[in-house]
Design an enzyme around this catalytic site. Structure first.
Site, PDB file in Angstrom:
ATOM      1  N   GLY A  53      -3.928 -38.039  15.582  1.00 26.28           N
ATOM      2  CA  GLY A  53      -4.648 -36.792  15.346  1.00 26.28           C
ATOM      3  C   GLY A  53      -3.633 -35.672  15.331  1.00 26.28           C
ATOM      4  O   GLY A  53      -2.557 -35.803  15.924  1.00 26.28           O
ATOM      5  N   THR A  54      -3.983 -34.568  14.676  1.00 22.80           N
ATOM      6  CA  THR A  54      -2.953 -33.554  14.524  1.00 22.80           C
ATOM      7  C   THR A  54      -3.228 -32.233  15.228  1.00 22.80           C
ATOM      8  O   THR A  54      -2.937 -32.124  16.408  1.00 22.80           O
ATOM      9  CB  THR A  54      -2.618 -33.363  13.039  1.00 22.80           C
ATOM     10  OG1 THR A  54      -3.834 -33.381  12.305  1.00 22.80           O
ATOM     11  CG2 THR A  54      -1.752 -34.490  12.554  1.00 22.80           C
ATOM     12  N   THR A  55      -3.811 -31.258  14.565  1.00 24.79           N
ATOM     13  CA  THR A  55      -3.750 -29.909  15.135  1.00 24.79           C
ATOM     14  C   THR A  55      -5.027 -29.466  15.852  1.00 24.79           C
ATOM     15  O   THR A  55      -6.120 -29.609  15.323  1.00 24.79           O
ATOM     16  CB  THR A  55      -3.416 -28.895  14.019  1.00 24.79           C
ATOM     17  OG1 THR A  55      -2.301 -29.397  13.309  1.00 24.79           O
ATOM     18  CG2 THR A  55      -3.098 -27.550  14.583  1.00 24.79           C
ATOM     19  N   ALA A  99      -4.611 -34.030  20.448  1.00 24.82           N
ATOM     20  CA  ALA A  99      -3.656 -34.408  19.405  1.00 24.82           C
ATOM     21  C   ALA A  99      -2.860 -35.596  19.931  1.00 24.82           C
ATOM     22  O   ALA A  99      -2.717 -35.756  21.138  1.00 24.82           O
ATOM     23  CB  ALA A  99      -2.729 -33.241  19.105  1.00 24.82           C
ATOM     24  N   ALA A 228       0.421 -33.312   7.859  1.00 24.93           N
ATOM     25  CA  ALA A 228      -0.446 -34.152   8.698  1.00 24.93           C
ATOM     26  C   ALA A 228      -1.739 -33.457   9.100  1.00 24.93           C
ATOM     27  O   ALA A 228      -2.621 -34.070   9.694  1.00 24.93           O
ATOM     28  CB  ALA A 228       0.307 -34.589   9.942  1.00 24.93           C
TER      29      ALA A 228
END
Lengths: 281, 255
Positions: A53-55, A99, A228
């Site tokens: 997972g990113t932001t 994240a 991403a």
């Protein structure tokens, strides 16, 4: 003693033994194999390919706090999932966004939610916001072994502090180090850009609606520069998850609300691709 | 070497049952009752902090009469059982039937093992369904038997009398205020048949409200909301309970 959750025999002695109000402590005593941090990983070469997972971004405003996340999960340079959920209610007055390694993160959130609920049911009262934040710290610390092998989980925790009557944001590092953030915070691969965006737009007297717009702007900027992080996907109707926590408790914006904010941000970006301008002195 | 006295198994069990029943009878009775939007728990309890009713899981509530330390122990065991089960499988896999079975086994084993003193408790495990037909109420006496109840149930010392009073008057689809009034009426009757007044601050009231938007349906009713419900208890004027509940906001789950 058997775990015995399947059959309907007598409650094992461990269930009736007076102990702490923590579900994690109970698990550690009774079925330690269910604790995420207790697993041992075989030695591996290089990074393990699993969805990430990113932001996640958060901002506080006078009546509460906003926590939001984009919807993309990546595996290397591939998009693993377009509509992943990375922001969850932790309890009535707090939320957590995660994240890092998606599988572990989701498991950690489940355990964290249960930890808070269990305490509440056993004690008849909620943990303080500080207590909740510390509990999350302990869980991340338990995951350190896996973090060292590339399976890090880095949450952002936000909630309404019932005692101090204000919204507060806590950020973490992989070792469980906890720090309270003032105003706004971001974590994950796009956090650098999100933080830059919020730094220019944030004010202390934002309204709830402005705070929501602020975090959506920040997510847009993160998606703009970080591959991403996913931007709002209008064609598929996938919009960021935005949650607001105020005195009235946790609320997740409905899809219509999230789409309204996202579309108005997109609309303006058609004329101004870099977003709103801050005054130069 | 002296020979121990012979006590027949029937006599031993009868003694243990009497011991447990006497212990339970020392405490005050309580009532669990279905109403239109869920299940209401009503009891007389002078303490604000030591509860007789509590939340076990999303749709499952717990009520107990008898010895506090013993039912508190069982309550926490139940919370641990439910949380562990929900964590291992899914939240939907935690059911009142499963929990009631575990309690029945636990109480039954304790009751019939000669080494342990029988628990002086009587429990009710209730689960609110999506509609009144889905509601489940189980009564668990001290000996580990299990009774599937409908409509209303009373446990505690004076349970039989209160139970028959309720059986005659309880009907399906009562409003919360009506159900509460009936429960208070039932609880205020003495063994001699005379009535006494139970002030609102000595009442402990909780509901499993199926209309709550959250997945956790358990909610305590205290303070202003309780006073309002008691005042609105005249059957003709059972006003907007639902709207009032909304106004109370999410703090209901906080205790």
């Amino acid at each position: 003693m058997e775990a015995n959750t399947r059959s309907t025999g007598r409650l094992p002695a461990a269930f009736l033994t007076p102990g702490s109000s923590s579900f994690m402590d109970f698990l550690a005593e009774h079925s330690p194999e269910l604790l995420p941090g207790r697993r041992t990983l075989p030695p591996v070469q290089g990074a393990i390919e699993v969805p990430h997972g990113t932001t996640i971004v958060a901002a506080s405003f006078p009546g509460g706090v906003v926590l939001a996340g984009d919807r993309r999960a990546t595996m290397g340079n591939m998009i693993a999932q377009r509509d992943i959920e990375k922001v969850f209610p932790a309890d009535e007055y707090s939320a957590v966004g995660i994240a890092g390694t998606a599988g572990l993160a989701v498991e950690m959130v489940r355990l964290f939610q249960l930890e808070l609920e269990h305490f509440e049911k056993v004690e008849g009262t909620q943990l303080s916001l500080e207590g909740k934040a510390n509990r999350l710290s302990t869980m991340i610390r338990g995951n350190l072994g896996m973090a060292m092998q590339g399976l890090a989980v880095v949450p952002l925790f936000a909630g309404w502090d019932v005692d101090r009557q204000k919204g507060r944001i806590f950020s973490y590092d992989v070792t469980g180090g906890r720090s309270e953030e003032h105003g706004y915070a971001a974590t994950g691969s796009g956090s650098l850009f999100a933080r830059g965006s919020m730094k220019k737009l944030y004010r202390e007297d934002l309204s709830e609606r402005q705070a929501v717009t602020l975090v959506v702007q920040a997510l847009y900027d993160a998606a703009d520069d970080d591959s991403a992080t996913g931007g709002p996907d209008v064609a598929r109707r996938i919009y960021p998850i935005v949650t607001v926590i105020t005195e009235d408790g946790y609320r997740r914006l409905t899809e219509t609300e999230a789409s309204d904010v996202s579309r108005s941000v997109l609309e303006r970006r058609l004329d101004q691709p870099d977003g709103p301008r801050a005054e130069l002195l | 070497m002296s020979t121990p006295f012979y006590v027949s198994p029937q006599q031993a069990m009868a003694d243990r049952a009497e011991y447990a029943r006497k212990g339970i009878a020392r405490g005050r009775s309580l009532v669990v009752m279905q109403y239109a939007d869920g299940i209401v728990f009503v009891g007389e309890n002078p303490s604000r902090a030591l509860h007789k009713f509590s939340e076990i899981y999303d749709r499952i509530g717990f009520a107990a009469a008898g010895k506090y330390n013993e039912y508190e122990n069982l309550r926490i065991g139940g919370v641990r059982y439910a949380d562990l089960r929900g964590y291992t499988y899914d939240r939907d896999d935690v059911t009142a039937r499963g929990l009631a079975n575990v309690y029945a086994q636990t109480l039954g084993t304790i009751f019939s093992s000669a080494g342990e003193k029988p628990y002086e408790v009587e429990l009710v495990v209730a689960e609110v369904g999506a509609s009144p037909e889905g509601d489940q109420i189980y009564r668990l006496p001290h000996d580990g038997s299990i009774v599937d109840e409908h409509g209303s149930v009373a446990v505690g010392g004076n349970a039989e009398q209160i139970g028959s009073f309720l059986d005659q008057r309880h009907r399906d689809g009562m409003s919360l205020a009506e159900a509460l009034k009936l429960a208070v009426q039932a609880l205020s009757r003495d063994t001699s048949g005379s009535e006494r007044e139970i002030p609102a601050e000595r009442l402990e009231v909780a509901v499993l409200d199926r209309t709550r938007p959250q997945s956790r349906k358990f909610k305590r009713i205290v303070g202003r909301q309780l006073a309002r419900l008691l005042a609105a208890a005249e059957p003709a004027t059972a006003p907007t309970d639902a709207a009032d509940d909304e106004a109370e906001g999410p703090e209901g789950a906080a205790d």
